[in-house]
Design a protein around this motif. Structure first.
Motif, PDB file in Angstrom:
ATOM      1  N   CYS A  95      18.496  -5.716 -24.854  1.00 13.15           N
ATOM      2  CA  CYS A  95      17.359  -6.070 -25.717  1.00 13.15           C
ATOM      3  C   CYS A  95      17.529  -5.472 -27.107  1.00 13.15           C
ATOM      4  O   CYS A  95      17.183  -6.113 -28.106  1.00 13.15           O
ATOM      5  CB  CYS A  95      16.055  -5.587 -25.087  1.00 13.15           C
ATOM      6  SG  CYS A  95      15.531  -6.515 -23.637  1.00 13.15           S
ATOM      7  N   ALA A  96      18.048  -4.231 -27.173  1.00 16.91           N
ATOM      8  CA  ALA A  96      18.247  -3.606 -28.482  1.00 16.91           C
ATOM      9  C   ALA A  96      19.351  -4.305 -29.273  1.00 16.91           C
ATOM     10  O   ALA A  96      19.272  -4.399 -30.507  1.00 16.91           O
ATOM     11  CB  ALA A  96      18.582  -2.128 -28.299  1.00 16.91           C
ATOM     12  N   GLN A  97      20.366  -4.838 -28.601  1.00 20.80           N
ATOM     13  CA  GLN A  97      21.480  -5.488 -29.287  1.00 20.80           C
ATOM     14  C   GLN A  97      21.214  -6.955 -29.604  1.00 20.80           C
ATOM     15  O   GLN A  97      21.862  -7.523 -30.476  1.00 20.80           O
ATOM     16  CB  GLN A  97      22.747  -5.369 -28.436  1.00 20.80           C
ATOM     17  CG  GLN A  97      23.235  -3.935 -28.258  1.00 20.80           C
ATOM     18  CD  GLN A  97      24.412  -3.851 -27.320  1.00 20.80           C
ATOM     19  OE1 GLN A  97      24.827  -4.865 -26.743  1.00 20.80           O
ATOM     20  NE2 GLN A  97      24.938  -2.633 -27.149  1.00 20.80           N
ATOM     21  N   HIS A  98      20.276  -7.592 -28.886  1.00 21.39           N
ATOM     22  CA  HIS A  98      19.993  -9.024 -29.066  1.00 21.39           C
ATOM     23  C   HIS A  98      18.496  -9.205 -29.301  1.00 21.39           C
ATOM     24  O   HIS A  98      17.729  -9.360 -28.340  1.00 21.39           O
ATOM     25  CB  HIS A  98      20.444  -9.833 -27.845  1.00 21.39           C
ATOM     26  CG  HIS A  98      21.906  -9.731 -27.579  1.00 21.39           C
ATOM     27  ND1 HIS A  98      22.472  -8.621 -26.945  1.00 21.39           N
ATOM     28  CD2 HIS A  98      22.946 -10.581 -27.855  1.00 21.39           C
ATOM     29  CE1 HIS A  98      23.776  -8.800 -26.836  1.00 21.39           C
ATOM     30  NE2 HIS A  98      24.093  -9.973 -27.382  1.00 21.39           N
ATOM     31  N   PRO A  99      18.039  -9.152 -30.544  1.00 20.80           N
ATOM     32  CA  PRO A  99      16.605  -9.281 -30.832  1.00 20.80           C
ATOM     33  C   PRO A  99      16.017 -10.624 -30.386  1.00 20.80           C
ATOM     34  O   PRO A  99      14.843 -10.680 -30.006  1.00 20.80           O
ATOM     35  CB  PRO A  99      16.531  -9.105 -32.354  1.00 20.80           C
ATOM     36  CG  PRO A  99      17.790  -8.405 -32.728  1.00 20.80           C
ATOM     37  CD  PRO A  99      18.821  -8.867 -31.758  1.00 20.80           C
ATOM     38  N   GLU A 100      16.805 -11.703 -30.446  1.00 18.19           N
ATOM     39  CA  GLU A 100      16.275 -13.001 -30.032  1.00 18.19           C
ATOM     40  C   GLU A 100      15.936 -12.988 -28.535  1.00 18.19           C
ATOM     41  O   GLU A 100      14.880 -13.478 -28.126  1.00 18.19           O
ATOM     42  CB  GLU A 100      17.304 -14.094 -30.323  1.00 18.19           C
ATOM     43  CG  GLU A 100      17.597 -14.278 -31.815  1.00 18.19           C
ATOM     44  CD  GLU A 100      18.615 -15.381 -32.055  1.00 18.19           C
ATOM     45  OE1 GLU A 100      19.076 -15.957 -31.036  1.00 18.19           O
ATOM     46  OE2 GLU A 100      18.938 -15.643 -33.220  1.00 18.19           O
ATOM     47  N   PHE A 101      16.829 -12.416 -27.742  1.00 18.74           N
ATOM     48  CA  PHE A 101      16.543 -12.298 -26.306  1.00 18.74           C
ATOM     49  C   PHE A 101      15.328 -11.403 -26.066  1.00 18.74           C
ATOM     50  O   PHE A 101      14.488 -11.694 -25.212  1.00 18.74           O
ATOM     51  CB  PHE A 101      17.773 -11.729 -25.596  1.00 18.74           C
ATOM     52  CG  PHE A 101      17.553 -11.435 -24.143  1.00 18.74           C
ATOM     53  CD1 PHE A 101      17.618 -12.436 -23.198  1.00 18.74           C
ATOM     54  CD2 PHE A 101      17.272 -10.142 -23.723  1.00 18.74           C
ATOM     55  CE1 PHE A 101      17.413 -12.168 -21.858  1.00 18.74           C
ATOM     56  CE2 PHE A 101      17.062  -9.859 -22.390  1.00 18.74           C
ATOM     57  CZ  PHE A 101      17.140 -10.881 -21.451  1.00 18.74           C
ATOM     58  N   ALA A 102      15.239 -10.297 -26.838  1.00 24.80           N
ATOM     59  CA  ALA A 102      14.109  -9.379 -26.666  1.00 24.80           C
ATOM     60  C   ALA A 102      12.791 -10.053 -27.024  1.00 24.80           C
ATOM     61  O   ALA A 102      11.757  -9.808 -26.377  1.00 24.80           O
ATOM     62  CB  ALA A 102      14.318  -8.134 -27.519  1.00 24.80           C
ATOM     63  N   SER A 103      12.782 -10.921 -28.055  1.00 26.78           N
ATOM     64  CA  SER A 103      11.550 -11.602 -28.443  1.00 26.78           C
ATOM     65  C   SER A 103      11.050 -12.547 -27.346  1.00 26.78           C
ATOM     66  O   SER A 103       9.855 -12.834 -27.277  1.00 26.78           O
ATOM     67  CB  SER A 103      11.785 -12.387 -29.737  1.00 26.78           C
ATOM     68  OG  SER A 103      12.758 -13.401 -29.527  1.00 26.78           O
ATOM     69  N   LYS A 104      11.945 -13.012 -26.476  1.00 22.73           N
ATOM     70  CA  LYS A 104      11.527 -13.862 -25.359  1.00 22.73           C
ATOM     71  C   LYS A 104      11.217 -13.038 -24.109  1.00 22.73           C
ATOM     72  O   LYS A 104      10.250 -13.322 -23.390  1.00 22.73           O
ATOM     73  CB  LYS A 104      12.631 -14.872 -25.029  1.00 22.73           C
ATOM     74  CG  LYS A 104      12.955 -15.847 -26.142  1.00 22.73           C
ATOM     75  CD  LYS A 104      14.090 -16.762 -25.717  1.00 22.73           C
ATOM     76  CE  LYS A 104      14.481 -17.725 -26.844  1.00 22.73           C
ATOM     77  NZ  LYS A 104      15.613 -18.605 -26.443  1.00 22.73           N
ATOM     78  N   ALA A 105      12.038 -12.015 -23.854  1.00 18.79           N
ATOM     79  CA  ALA A 105      11.919 -11.289 -22.586  1.00 18.79           C
ATOM     80  C   ALA A 105      10.764 -10.289 -22.583  1.00 18.79           C
ATOM     81  O   ALA A 105      10.020 -10.198 -21.593  1.00 18.79           O
ATOM     82  CB  ALA A 105      13.232 -10.561 -22.287  1.00 18.79           C
ATOM     83  N   LEU A 106      10.604  -9.542 -23.663  1.00 12.85           N
ATOM     84  CA  LEU A 106       9.594  -8.469 -23.658  1.00 12.85           C
ATOM     85  C   LEU A 106       8.172  -8.996 -23.537  1.00 12.85           C
ATOM     86  O   LEU A 106       7.365  -8.417 -22.795  1.00 12.85           O
ATOM     87  CB  LEU A 106       9.761  -7.610 -24.913  1.00 12.85           C
ATOM     88  CG  LEU A 106      11.074  -6.816 -24.997  1.00 12.85           C
ATOM     89  CD1 LEU A 106      11.115  -5.982 -26.259  1.00 12.85           C
ATOM     90  CD2 LEU A 106      11.244  -5.937 -23.763  1.00 12.85           C
TER      91      LEU A 106
END
Length: 526
Positions: A279-290
């Protein structure tokens, strides 16, 4: 060879000296031989059975000595006042672990966490050789496998974790080796072989958990575990899509990394650390997952306590349709069965002997029942000796206590009444003194404000004298103020000092003028 007589006198002397049973039987203390061994445990038990009085005394001493020996264990570390670096093991610097009760120095722990010691090249080489030889992380870092000691550890877990974080290439190597080892382990599970523990054992009466006997040999038939290497491996795009689909299903982070969702076992996708790192390395994934993870956490919290919330009857079969709902001090909303609650209230049970004796002492001392049951007094919480329901149920169950309370109630009421009247009289006297203290200011506000301060004080003094003499009542003060002002003026004129009393010749005539009364004199004063 004859039977060796039991040396009971010497045995009892050793017990009275504080030796434990194990120390007497083996002759060892702190792994050092201090005396020859004496008898066996069977001989001791046999002599105790043949001599009950001696056996009862000896076993009592054995229990006491064993307890003292357990307390002496670890006394050297327990009595240590400073760590090996000289930091005091006191106050905020001391950390006591929960179950083990180990004492740690917080300063040393913070220093090690801030600047951990990196592993040496020799240690890394030994770890690499061990991984290539098929050893697991548990054998490398703890020297254990399956909860058993298999050898000496090579490197600490925190050291290895730090080195893997600082060297991603080596981390990938470790993950690949662990994945290969797990795959080989899984293949062995699918193709069971005769158990080595059974082959090396000569006795078949002991069977370990997970081993089942088939025919004349034991075969390991435990279910295959999920490869640990695939879980620890870095997250790629396929695994990221798998995580998002799991989050859309409603799984929390525990369901992704712990393999448990709604009470059922589910495949583990990745670890908690890998997920946070990705999540820290991929902000786009974090914006969906978190956001999905936060939403799933809220839904999981609402599902907590669902078995109790959906229950329609209590454990005794009473309906919870009209349950007694209340909020606990911790903030939990709870349901209580009204029938069971009323049954608990009406259950007559006598008080324990210690509480009964304390209640009787308080009644004999003249304490009211409100103080025994801990009722509030003048905004202060009193100690609860017995709650109200328990006290009255005890009176129902114990007629002797009820008669004792009834015999002391008249005296308690008399003492309580005297205390209440004493408080009432004290409050009334205080109120009167306050009212008298405030009379001066109340009367001073009624006197005309244009008069000088000294004249106003004289008038107030005259009013106080009239109040003390009884010629004036408090309710007449407002209507007779002018009478006292006129009386003061007449008294001043009779003594020839004028309406405003004696005035100095050096006093200014006006507040904004420097002319004095002496400057206005036109004829001699004598």
């Amino acid at each position: 060879m004859g039977v060796i007589p039991f040396r009971h006198t010497e045995f009892m002397a050793l017990l009275e000296a504080g030796n434990s049973l194990n120390q007497i039987l083996t002759g060892r203390r702190n792994n050092e031989r201090v005396r020859p061994a004496m008898h066996t445990r069977g001989a001791f038990e046999k002599y105790c059975a043949e001599n009950p009085e001696w056996g009862a005394r000896a076993k009592a001493l054995v229990v006491a000595n064993d307890a003292a020996a357990r307390q002496r264990k670890g006394a050297l570390k327990r009595n240590q006042t400073h760590c090996k670096f000289g930091h005091p093991l006191l106050g905020a610097n001391l950390l006591v672990e929960g179950k083990t009760k180990f004492r740690r120095c917080r300063i040393c722990m913070a220093r090690r966490a801030a600047a951990p010691r990196p592993p040496t090249e020799d240690e890394i080489q030994r770890v690499t050789e061990a991984l290539n030889a098929g050893q697991t992380i548990g054998q490398i870092c703890w020297g254990k496998s399956g909860g058993k000691r298999t050898g000496e550890r090579i490197i600490g877990h925190n050291k290895l974790k730090l080195y893997r974080q600082q060297n991603p290439e080596y981390d990938q190597f470790v993950c690949s080796v662990i994945s290969d080892s797990s795959t080989r382990f899984q293949q062995r599970r699918r193709n069971p072989q005769p158990c080595a523990a059974f082959a090396s054992s000569k006795k078949r009466k002991l069977y370990r958990r997970g081993h089942h006997r088939k025919g004349r040999r034991k075969i390991c038939t435990q279910p295959a575990r999920q490869p640990r290497g695939s879980i620890c491996a870095p997250i790629d795009e396929a695994k990221a899509e798998q995580i998002l689909s799991a989050l859309r299903e409603g799984r929390t982070l525990r369901g992704i990394s712990g393999g448990k969702f709604r009470g059922k076992r589910v495949p583990i996708i990745t670890t908690n650390d890998r997920f946070r790192e990705y999540c820290a390395q991929h902000p786009e994934f974090a914006s969906k997952a978190l956001p999905l993870l936060e939403q799933n956490y809220k839904a999981a919290n609402k599902r907590k306590g669902a078995p109790r919330a959906n229950r329609t009857h209590c454990k005794r079969g009473h309906s919870l349709a009209d349950a007694y709902i209340h909020v606990s001090p911790q903030g939990w909303t709870m349901r209580n069965c009204r029938v069971c609650h009323q049954a608990r209230i009406n259950r007559a049970m006598p008080l324990p002997p210690a509480k009964l004796e304390k209640v009787k002492r308080m009644l004999m001392a003249g304490k009211p029942i409100a103080e025994i049951t801990g009722k509030w007094l003048r905004g202060k919480k009193r100690e609860i000796t017995v709650n109200t329901v328990q006290f009255y149920n005890a009176r129902k169950a114990d007629p002797e206590l009820d008669m004792f309370v009834r015999a002391h109630i008249p005296r308690i009421r008399r003492l309580s009444g005297e205390q209440r009247w004493a408080v009432y009289r004290a409050r009334k006297a205080t109120a009167e003194r306050r009212e008298q203290a405030n009379d001066y200011h109340a009367i001073a506000t009624l006197v005309p404000a244009n008069l000088p301060r000294d004249i106003r004080d004289d008038i107030v003094q005259s009013i106080f004298m009239a109040l003390l003499e009884g010629s004036l009542r408090r309710d007449q003060v407002r209507g007779r103020i002018r009478e006292f002002v006129a009386s003061h003026n007449r008294e001043a004129n009779r003594h020839g000092v004028g309406k405003f009393g004696l005035v100095s010749l050096d006093a200014p005539i006006f507040a904004d003028s420097s002319m004095t009364l002496k400057d206005t004199v036109q004829h001699g004063l004598w």
